[in-house]
Enzyme design. Structure first.
Site, PDB file in Angstrom:
ATOM      1  N   SER A  68      20.614  42.215  45.678  1.00 33.43           N
ATOM      2  CA  SER A  68      21.140  41.145  44.833  1.00 33.43           C
ATOM      3  C   SER A  68      20.263  40.921  43.594  1.00 33.43           C
ATOM      4  O   SER A  68      19.030  40.844  43.698  1.00 33.43           O
ATOM      5  CB  SER A  68      21.229  39.842  45.626  1.00 33.43           C
ATOM      6  OG  SER A  68      21.614  38.787  44.757  1.00 33.43           O
ATOM      7  N   LYS A 111      31.505  35.142  52.177  1.00 30.12           N
ATOM      8  CA  LYS A 111      32.187  34.213  51.259  1.00 30.12           C
ATOM      9  C   LYS A 111      33.339  33.454  51.919  1.00 30.12           C
ATOM     10  O   LYS A 111      33.518  32.265  51.671  1.00 30.12           O
ATOM     11  CB  LYS A 111      32.718  34.972  50.034  1.00 30.12           C
ATOM     12  CG  LYS A 111      31.618  35.408  49.065  1.00 30.12           C
ATOM     13  CD  LYS A 111      32.228  36.015  47.812  1.00 30.12           C
ATOM     14  CE  LYS A 111      31.174  36.521  46.868  1.00 30.12           C
ATOM     15  NZ  LYS A 111      31.734  37.069  45.627  1.00 30.12           N
ATOM     16  N   ASP A 141      33.378  32.857  40.687  1.00 29.74           N
ATOM     17  CA  ASP A 141      33.651  34.259  40.311  1.00 29.74           C
ATOM     18  C   ASP A 141      34.738  34.356  39.231  1.00 29.74           C
ATOM     19  O   ASP A 141      34.624  35.145  38.287  1.00 29.74           O
ATOM     20  CB  ASP A 141      34.081  35.069  41.537  1.00 29.74           C
ATOM     21  CG  ASP A 141      32.897  35.545  42.376  1.00 29.74           C
ATOM     22  OD1 ASP A 141      31.770  35.555  41.860  1.00 29.74           O
ATOM     23  OD2 ASP A 141      33.119  35.899  43.548  1.00 29.74           O
ATOM     24  N   GLY A 164      42.534  46.389  44.075  1.00 28.39           N
ATOM     25  CA  GLY A 164      41.771  45.803  45.172  1.00 28.39           C
ATOM     26  C   GLY A 164      42.419  44.510  45.623  1.00 28.39           C
ATOM     27  O   GLY A 164      43.139  43.863  44.842  1.00 28.39           O
ATOM     28  N   ALA A 165      42.197  44.175  46.888  1.00 27.04           N
ATOM     29  CA  ALA A 165      42.794  42.944  47.424  1.00 27.04           C
ATOM     30  C   ALA A 165      41.808  42.222  48.336  1.00 27.04           C
ATOM     31  O   ALA A 165      42.208  41.487  49.234  1.00 27.04           O
ATOM     32  CB  ALA A 165      44.088  43.270  48.174  1.00 27.04           C
ATOM     33  N   GLY A 224      38.048  39.826  48.634  1.00 23.90           N
ATOM     34  CA  GLY A 224      37.672  38.488  48.172  1.00 23.90           C
ATOM     35  C   GLY A 224      37.558  38.409  46.657  1.00 23.90           C
ATOM     36  O   GLY A 224      37.999  37.434  46.040  1.00 23.90           O
ATOM     37  N   THR A 281      45.256  49.473  51.047  1.00 24.80           N
ATOM     38  CA  THR A 281      46.013  48.966  52.194  1.00 24.80           C
ATOM     39  C   THR A 281      47.059  47.999  51.638  1.00 24.80           C
ATOM     40  O   THR A 281      46.741  46.842  51.336  1.00 24.80           O
ATOM     41  CB  THR A 281      45.065  48.234  53.182  1.00 24.80           C
ATOM     42  OG1 THR A 281      43.935  49.073  53.435  1.00 24.80           O
ATOM     43  CG2 THR A 281      45.773  47.882  54.478  1.00 24.80           C
ATOM     44  N   ARG A 328      47.530  44.196  52.533  1.00 27.11           N
ATOM     45  CA  ARG A 328      46.585  43.176  52.041  1.00 27.11           C
ATOM     46  C   ARG A 328      46.989  42.664  50.663  1.00 27.11           C
ATOM     47  O   ARG A 328      46.813  41.494  50.343  1.00 27.11           O
ATOM     48  CB  ARG A 328      45.160  43.742  51.981  1.00 27.11           C
ATOM     49  CG  ARG A 328      44.545  43.945  53.341  1.00 27.11           C
ATOM     50  CD  ARG A 328      43.080  44.309  53.215  1.00 27.11           C
ATOM     51  NE  ARG A 328      42.222  43.149  52.999  1.00 27.11           N
ATOM     52  CZ  ARG A 328      40.960  43.230  52.573  1.00 27.11           C
ATOM     53  NH1 ARG A 328      40.416  44.396  52.305  1.00 27.11           N
ATOM     54  NH2 ARG A 328      40.237  42.143  52.418  1.00 27.11           N
TER      55      ARG A 328
HETATM   56  N1  LIG Z   1      30.285  41.611  39.138  1.00 26.89           N
HETATM   57  C1  LIG Z   1      30.458  40.543  39.904  1.00 26.89           C
HETATM   58  O1  LIG Z   1      30.106  39.408  39.551  1.00 26.89           O
HETATM   59  C2  LIG Z   1      31.122  40.708  41.237  1.00 26.89           C
HETATM   60  C3  LIG Z   1      31.591  39.587  41.944  1.00 26.89           C
HETATM   61  C4  LIG Z   1      32.232  39.788  43.164  1.00 26.89           C
HETATM   62  C5  LIG Z   1      32.385  41.093  43.663  1.00 26.89           C
HETATM   63  N2  LIG Z   1      31.916  42.140  42.950  1.00 26.89           N
HETATM   64  C6  LIG Z   1      32.123  43.528  43.420  1.00 26.89           C
HETATM   65  O2  LIG Z   1      33.515  43.718  43.610  1.00 26.89           O
HETATM   66  C7  LIG Z   1      33.745  44.684  44.643  1.00 26.89           C
HETATM   67  C8  LIG Z   1      34.702  44.113  45.683  1.00 26.89           C
HETATM   68  O3  LIG Z   1      34.098  42.996  46.332  1.00 26.89           O
HETATM   69  P1  LIG Z   1      34.848  42.200  47.502  1.00 26.89           P
HETATM   70  O4  LIG Z   1      33.954  41.064  47.870  1.00 26.89           O
HETATM   71  O5  LIG Z   1      36.247  41.921  47.119  1.00 26.89           O
HETATM   72  O6  LIG Z   1      34.829  43.278  48.687  1.00 26.89           O
HETATM   73  P2  LIG Z   1      35.871  43.401  49.897  1.00 26.89           P
HETATM   74  O7  LIG Z   1      36.433  42.079  50.258  1.00 26.89           O
HETATM   75  O8  LIG Z   1      35.134  44.199  50.942  1.00 26.89           O
HETATM   76  O9  LIG Z   1      37.086  44.301  49.306  1.00 26.89           O
HETATM   77  C9  LIG Z   1      36.877  45.654  49.014  1.00 26.89           C
HETATM   78  C10 LIG Z   1      38.103  46.218  48.295  1.00 26.89           C
HETATM   79  O10 LIG Z   1      37.831  47.578  47.945  1.00 26.89           O
HETATM   80  C11 LIG Z   1      38.861  48.414  48.500  1.00 26.89           C
HETATM   81  N3  LIG Z   1      38.285  49.698  48.876  1.00 26.89           N
HETATM   82  C12 LIG Z   1      37.141  49.922  49.561  1.00 26.89           C
HETATM   83  N4  LIG Z   1      36.960  51.251  49.741  1.00 26.89           N
HETATM   84  C13 LIG Z   1      38.021  51.862  49.159  1.00 26.89           C
HETATM   85  C14 LIG Z   1      38.408  53.238  49.022  1.00 26.89           C
HETATM   86  N5  LIG Z   1      37.652  54.226  49.504  1.00 26.89           N
HETATM   87  N6  LIG Z   1      39.547  53.509  48.369  1.00 26.89           N
HETATM   88  C15 LIG Z   1      40.323  52.498  47.863  1.00 26.89           C
HETATM   89  N7  LIG Z   1      40.005  51.186  47.975  1.00 26.89           N
HETATM   90  C16 LIG Z   1      38.875  50.878  48.617  1.00 26.89           C
HETATM   91  C17 LIG Z   1      39.365  47.664  49.703  1.00 26.89           C
HETATM   92  O11 LIG Z   1      40.651  48.147  50.033  1.00 26.89           O
HETATM   93  P3  LIG Z   1      41.259  47.954  51.522  1.00 26.89           P
HETATM   94  O12 LIG Z   1      41.823  46.564  51.579  1.00 26.89           O
HETATM   95  O13 LIG Z   1      42.286  49.015  51.625  1.00 26.89           O
HETATM   96  O14 LIG Z   1      40.112  48.145  52.485  1.00 26.89           O
HETATM   97  C18 LIG Z   1      39.375  46.227  49.157  1.00 26.89           C
HETATM   98  O15 LIG Z   1      40.490  46.019  48.323  1.00 26.89           O
HETATM   99  C19 LIG Z   1      32.348  45.013  45.212  1.00 26.89           C
HETATM  100  O16 LIG Z   1      31.905  46.190  44.584  1.00 26.89           O
HETATM  101  C20 LIG Z   1      31.500  43.822  44.783  1.00 26.89           C
HETATM  102  O17 LIG Z   1      30.128  44.158  44.660  1.00 26.89           O
HETATM  103  C21 LIG Z   1      31.282  41.979  41.754  1.00 26.89           C
END
Ligand SMILES: NC(=O)c1ccc[n+]([C@@H]2O[C@H](COP(=O)([O-])OP(=O)(O)OC[C@H]3O[C@@H](n4cnc5c(N)ncnc54)[C@H](OP(=O)(O)O)[C@@H]3O)[C@@H](O)[C@H]2O)c1
Length: 281
Positions: free
Chosen positions: A21, A72, A109, A135-136, A138, A161, A164
């Site tokens: 982090s 979260k 966010d 993506g779907a 959080g 998926t 979702r």
């Molecule tokens: N820059 C910022 O301030 C900030 C803030 C928040 C989050 N983020 C980043 O945003 C990203 C998502 O965070 P999150 O909290 O939403 O995570 P999360 O809830 O675990 O969701 C992950 C997402 O990525 C998809 N995914 C994972 N592996 C995949 C693959 N091989 N092929 C296709 N889709 C895939 C998942 O699809 P499925 O549903 O099919 O599993 C899901 O939609 C992370 O990299 C996180 O570090 C950045």
């Protein structure tokens, strides 16, 4: 070195893992520059121990926490006083422990996403056309809620998926719809957001037909590396790009104000983060 006293306000970030982090770096740089008597530390509760950890802090042991993966959604459930935007996002990235035992929750966010767009894509107007979110999880949910609330006429969710994406669209409703990964989903789009974890560590990001989306702005939430393959592909197609580090810093600004009682000082915290990431400005 930070001088810790009995009056020092303690806050932090909780995640598992939390070692990657950048939040401690950002908040402690702001604390040092502002002279606020506070400290911001990383916490890594056990994946099944977050509730006990939060209950232990309730009542003001620490002022508050930022919350990251995978806590979260649980953070929102544990809160006794969530903001409407945290409820709408279905997740909290900020908990404040009030002295009367209340646990306030917020989600900054979406605000960070909109502020990053304002900073790196000046003139971008969410109302100008549809947005596509890849993506779907959080992060996608928070982004979709913020864009819909900012007046995007349609927010199309595409996910590996598909169920979702459908669930997310159903629970947010209004302008938020589920879509399939095909060219039609990108028609007239003004904004494309990568909210998947694809592209981390320099790997390939999600597919998107950038050559068919002239004038669109492209934002990648992934910021390790800063210039992701997804953003490089968009840039080569002539599109304006917004990086995930800008979003991270922008979501931290309202968190700092809530935790320490004043807006962050106007220092160049981005350069501090870039040095930590081994990136050049
Ligand atoms: N820059 C910022 O301030 C900030 C803030 C928040 C989050 N983020 C980043 O945003 C990203 C998502 O965070 P999150 O909290 O939403 O995570 P999360 O809830 O675990 O969701 C992950 C997402 O990525 C998809 N995914 C994972 N592996 C995949 C693959 N091989 N092929 C296709 N889709 C895939 C998942 O699809 P499925 O549903 O099919 O599993 C899901 O939609 C992370 O990299 C996180 O570090 C950045």
């Amino acid at each position: 070195m930070t001088r810790i006293t009995g009056a020092t306000v303690v806050a932090g970030v909780a995640g598992a893992p939390v070692g990657h982090s950048l939040s401690p770096l950002i908040h402690n740089a702001w604390l040092a520059a502002s002279g606020v008597d506070g400290v911001y530390v990383p916490f890594s509760p056990r994946a099944d121990g977050f509730a006990a950890f939060v209950q232990g802090l309730a009542g003001g042991v620490v002022r508050g926490l930022n919350v990251t993966v995978p806590f979260k959604e649980e953070a929102l459930r544990l809160a006794t006083r969530p903001t409407p935007r945290a409820e709408r996002a279905g997740a909290a990235n900020l908990l404040i422990f009030e002295s009367d035992g209340e646990i306030a929750a917020d989600n900054t966010d979406g605000e960070g996403l909109l502020a990053a767009l304002g900073a790196q894509a000046p003139g971008f107007d969410p109302r100008a056309g549809p947005a596509v979110i890849l993506g779907a999880g959080g992060a996608a949910r928070g982004a979709a809620a913020a864009l819909a609330d900012a007046g995007a006429p349609q927010v199309r969710i595409i996910n590996r998926t598909p169920e979702r994406a459908v669930d997310l669209a159903r629970s947010l409703g209004g302008a938020v719809v589920a879509a399939k990964l095909d060219v039609a989903a990108f028609a007239d789009t003004r904004l494309i957001v990568n909210a998947t974890s694809l592209g981390m560590g320099g790997l390939v990001g999600p597919a998107a037909p950038f050559h068919r989306t002239p004038g669109a702005v492209v934002l990648d939430m992934v910021y390790r590396p800063l210039r992701t393959e997804f953003l490089e592909r968009a840039r080569k197609a002539g599109l304006v790009t917004v990086d995930g580090l800008e979003m991270l810093i922008r979501q931290a600004e309202p968190s700092f104000a809530a935790l320490f009682g004043s807006a962050p000082p106007p220092i160049d915290v981005r350069t501090v983060c870039l040095a930590e990431l081994g990136e050049t400005p």
